[in-house]
Design an enzyme around this catalytic site. Structure first.
Site, short mmCIF file in Angstrom:
data_model
loop_
_atom_site.label_atom_id
_atom_site.label_comp_id
_atom_site.label_asym_id
_atom_site.label_seq_id
_atom_site.Cartn_x
_atom_site.Cartn_y
_atom_site.Cartn_z
N ASN A 63 -4.94 -20.13 13.32
CA ASN A 63 -5.62 -20.52 12.07
C ASN A 63 -5.57 -22.04 11.91
O ASN A 63 -6.58 -22.70 11.68
CB ASN A 63 -4.94 -19.88 10.86
CG ASN A 63 -4.91 -18.37 10.94
OD1 ASN A 63 -5.73 -17.77 11.62
ND2 ASN A 63 -3.97 -17.75 10.25
N ASP A 64 -4.35 -22.56 12.03
CA ASP A 64 -4.23 -24.01 11.85
C ASP A 64 -4.69 -24.78 13.07
O ASP A 64 -5.32 -25.83 12.94
CB ASP A 64 -2.78 -24.36 11.50
CG ASP A 64 -2.51 -24.12 10.03
OD1 ASP A 64 -3.33 -24.56 9.20
OD2 ASP A 64 -1.51 -23.46 9.69
N ARG A 106 5.98 -14.13 7.57
CA ARG A 106 5.78 -15.35 6.79
C ARG A 106 6.77 -15.30 5.62
O ARG A 106 6.78 -14.32 4.88
CB ARG A 106 4.36 -15.42 6.24
CG ARG A 106 3.28 -15.64 7.28
CD ARG A 106 1.92 -15.72 6.60
NE ARG A 106 0.89 -16.25 7.46
CZ ARG A 106 0.05 -15.49 8.19
NH1 ARG A 106 0.14 -14.18 8.14
NH2 ARG A 106 -0.87 -16.05 8.94
N ARG A 138 -9.61 -24.61 6.64
CA ARG A 138 -9.63 -23.15 6.75
C ARG A 138 -9.96 -22.47 5.43
O ARG A 138 -10.26 -21.29 5.40
CB ARG A 138 -8.28 -22.65 7.29
CG ARG A 138 -7.12 -23.02 6.43
CD ARG A 138 -5.78 -22.77 7.12
NE ARG A 138 -5.35 -21.40 6.99
CZ ARG A 138 -4.18 -20.93 7.45
NH1 ARG A 138 -3.36 -21.75 8.09
NH2 ARG A 138 -3.83 -19.70 7.29
N HIS A 143 -4.81 -13.26 -4.72
CA HIS A 143 -4.15 -11.96 -4.91
C HIS A 143 -5.13 -10.82 -4.66
O HIS A 143 -4.80 -9.80 -4.07
CB HIS A 143 -3.63 -11.85 -6.35
CG HIS A 143 -2.29 -12.49 -6.53
ND1 HIS A 143 -1.90 -13.10 -7.69
CD2 HIS A 143 -1.24 -12.59 -5.69
CE1 HIS A 143 -0.67 -13.56 -7.55
NE2 HIS A 143 -0.26 -13.26 -6.35
N CYS A 179 -0.14 -15.61 16.85
CA CYS A 179 0.04 -14.86 15.60
C CYS A 179 -0.98 -15.25 14.54
O CYS A 179 -0.87 -14.81 13.40
CB CYS A 179 1.46 -15.02 15.08
SG CYS A 179 1.87 -16.73 14.66
C1 PEP Z 1 -1.65 -19.91 11.81
O1 PEP Z 1 -1.79 -21.06 11.40
O2 PEP Z 1 -2.41 -19.37 12.63
C2 PEP Z 1 -0.55 -19.07 11.28
C3 PEP Z 1 -0.25 -17.92 11.82
O3 PEP Z 1 0.11 -19.52 10.20
P1 PEP Z 1 -0.47 -19.51 8.70
O4 PEP Z 1 -1.75 -18.75 8.70
O5 PEP Z 1 0.59 -18.88 7.87
O6 PEP Z 1 -0.64 -20.96 8.43
MG MG Z 2 -0.25 -22.02 10.29
#
Ligand code: PEP
Ligand code: MG
Length: 530
Positions: free
Chosen positions: A440-441, A287, A451, A182, A488
């Site tokens: 990110n993933d 999201r 991550r 948070h 994204c």
């Molecule tokens: C990602 O994985 O890059 C993504 C945009 O989704 P999140 O960060 O919500 O897993």
């Molecule tokens: Mg993701």
């Protein structure tokens, strides 16, 4: 003599800060026990009531983000099970302060050692409640950092953040912490530089410190060369920010003239209230996990949230992602206990395994699609059959809404590309409406580096040739088959990554609103051919 020390950390909120360190440990005061269980219990009741009244006062003047956090704390304090072990200990002869400390520490330990970073992050909220009630019991004054200080400690509670005067700057350096807490959200929203997961750092109150939350470095008692270096980097950052802000309303075009679409990522529906729609090309990722923070939301709650964002966007596209629960985003009553949640029942896998929950979201989305330019995408797709199964549920709910005479519309359905299998073989997905790369993933799965783990943060770089090759594979496939491709993940807003992403073929990036000015400026400097 003290050796100047520096340490590396994970950037939770970008920026530069310098000032005296302020160690964030709660003041506990002293407690004089009365001894009689009835009196001790009455004191604890009164202290909890006082803490609730304090939080209610803070809530009355809080902005939306802060109010949600305070609401969470209020709900915890209203839940009688939180203090029940303390009252039981008082019944057994303990005094109120010790009973409270023992009960809350046990609860905090549970959160701190939770596998999920989401629950670990909630430990800070509990620590806040612990300290607030203890202060009410002991009459100790709340610790307040001087304006402009750099808050330093194990973790920071949301109300410590909210009670801090940020008008004169300041920053946050945490030994633990997480980028999903948070406090990290608040820091990003307010532009307070913040580092988490900082290793051992020798420091004491009032030590002068430099926080470089662009490159992830903190320096205690810097020498002249370090100060000079910091000044150079922070001035460059500031100049860039100022220039970038003045150009925010202009379309993003590279130095060699290629038009790039920049969209924004949002979570809470009210996130868009702070954004002028003119500065972006729409919402590239909404999201929806945030709606699930307090349990499973009903259809009307979801419909209202989606409608709010679509109404804000007008004709601009809004891509809403079906819930990506699991991994680092657990949802009580929905996600399951797993030894390795990042490789488990997450995203579309979980939604398909709980169709009764998924159908509620699908109906809300189909109804909201009537309002604006909605696109829907599925997270964590690995197989074409998952996309087909999700699409079949959309078809079934469309038929049901039509039969019931409820206004609705089928939006274009696309997928996140964040599992390496999809990026390696995108041709299995010839019938999707669009791809959105979740860097990110994708990065964590390609590099086998969590991550949320500061110890392996250096491996998480989207510029690794293996990841760029996968991105290029997807953009080429998309271009050849008329399937639009955007990105994204957070890399889309990283000025250092942007030239690489554009050269890998991306022409559409969706970024956190706070990253938008620098992202557009980085695009203007970039050229597609190196
Ligand atoms: C990602 O994985 O890059 C993504 C945009 O989704 P999140 O960060 O919500 O897993
Ligand atoms: Mg993701």
């Amino acid at each position: 003599m003290f050796t100047p020390l520096s340490a590396k950390g994970i950037v939770a909120s970008v920026g530069y800060a310098s000032g005296p360190l302020f160690l964030i440990d709660a003041a506990t005061g002293t407690y004089v026990a009365n001894g009689a269980p009835d009196t001790e219990a009455a004191r604890l009741h009164a202290a909890i009531a006082q803490a609730r009244a304090e939080v209610a006062t803070l809530m009355s003047s809080a902005d939306d983000d802060s109010a949600l956090i305070l609401e969470f704390q209020m709900a915890m304090m209203e839940d009688e099970s939180l203090a029940a072990p303390a009252f039981a200990a008082i019944g057994g002869g303990n005094d109120a302060a010790n009973a409270w400390i023992a009960a809350l520490n046990k609860e905090i330990d549970g959160y701190d050692t939770a596998e999920d970073s989401y629950f670990r992050a909630r430990g800070a909220d509990l620590r806040d409640i612990h300290d607030r009630v203890l202060r009410a019991l002991t009459g100790a004054a709340a610790l307040r950092a001087p304006a402009g200080a750099v808050l330093f400690g194990r973790d920071l509670s949301p109300t410590q953040f909210l009670a801090t005067d940020w008008a004169k700057g300041g920053g946050i350096v945490l030994l633990r912490g997480s980028t999903t807490s948070h406090v990290a959200m608040l820091a990003r929203a307010r532009g307070i530089p913040m580092l988490v997961g900082v290793g051992d750092l020798q420091a004491a109150n009032d030590h002068f410190v430099l926080v470089d939350a662009e490159h992830g470095k903190v320096t205690v008692l810097p020498d002249a060369a370090e100060r000079h270096e910091f000044l150079k980097a922070s001035t460059a950052h500031l100049q860039l920010m100022n220039l970038a802000r003045t150009q925010m309303g202009e379309p993003a075009v590279t130095a060699d003239g290629a038009a790039i679409e920049v969209l924004v990522n949002v979570a809470e529906p009210t996130d868009v209230d702070r954004i002028d729609p003119e500065i972006c090309a729409g919402v590239g990722l909404m999201r929806t996990e945030f709606l699930f923070n307090h349990g499973l939301p009903d259809e009307e709650t979801q419909y209202a949230a989606y409608r709010h964002v679509l109404a804000w966007a007008g004709n601009r596209p809004v891509t809403i992602r079906t819930v990506d629960a699991g991994g680092d985003k657990p949802v009580r009553g929905f996600t399951v206990e797993e030894t390795n949640p990042f490789l488990g029942l997450r995203g579309i896998r979980l939604s398909l395994s709980r169709p009764e929950v998924f159908r509620v979201q699908i109906r809300a989305l189909l109804r909201a699609a009537v309002i604006g330019n909605l696109k829907v995408m599925f997270p964590m797709i690995s197989l074409a059959s998952e996309y087909a199964a999700a699409k079949a549920l959309f078809d079934e709910e469309t038929a049901a809404l039509a039969a019931a005479g409820v206004p609705h519309k089928m939006p274009p359905l696309g997928i996140m590309v964040e599992v390496p299998a999809v990026a390696i073989a995108p041709e299995a997905f010839a019938d999707v409406a669009f791809f959105s790369i979740g860097s990110n993933d994708l990065t964590q799965y390609v590099m086998a580096a969590g991550r949320d783990n500061g110890a392996v943060a250096a491996l998480s770089d989207v510029r690794h040739p293996a990841i760029l090759a996968l991105i290029e594979k997807v953009t080429r496939y998309g271009a050849a088959n008329d399937i639009s491709v955007s990105l994204c993940g957070d890399a889309g807003g990283d000025p250092q990554a942007i030239p690489f992403l554009l050269r890998a073929g991306l022409r559409q990036l969706s970024v956190a609103p706070a990253q938008l000015p620098l992202a557009k400026a980085a695009i203007a400097r970039a050229s597609l051919h190196g």
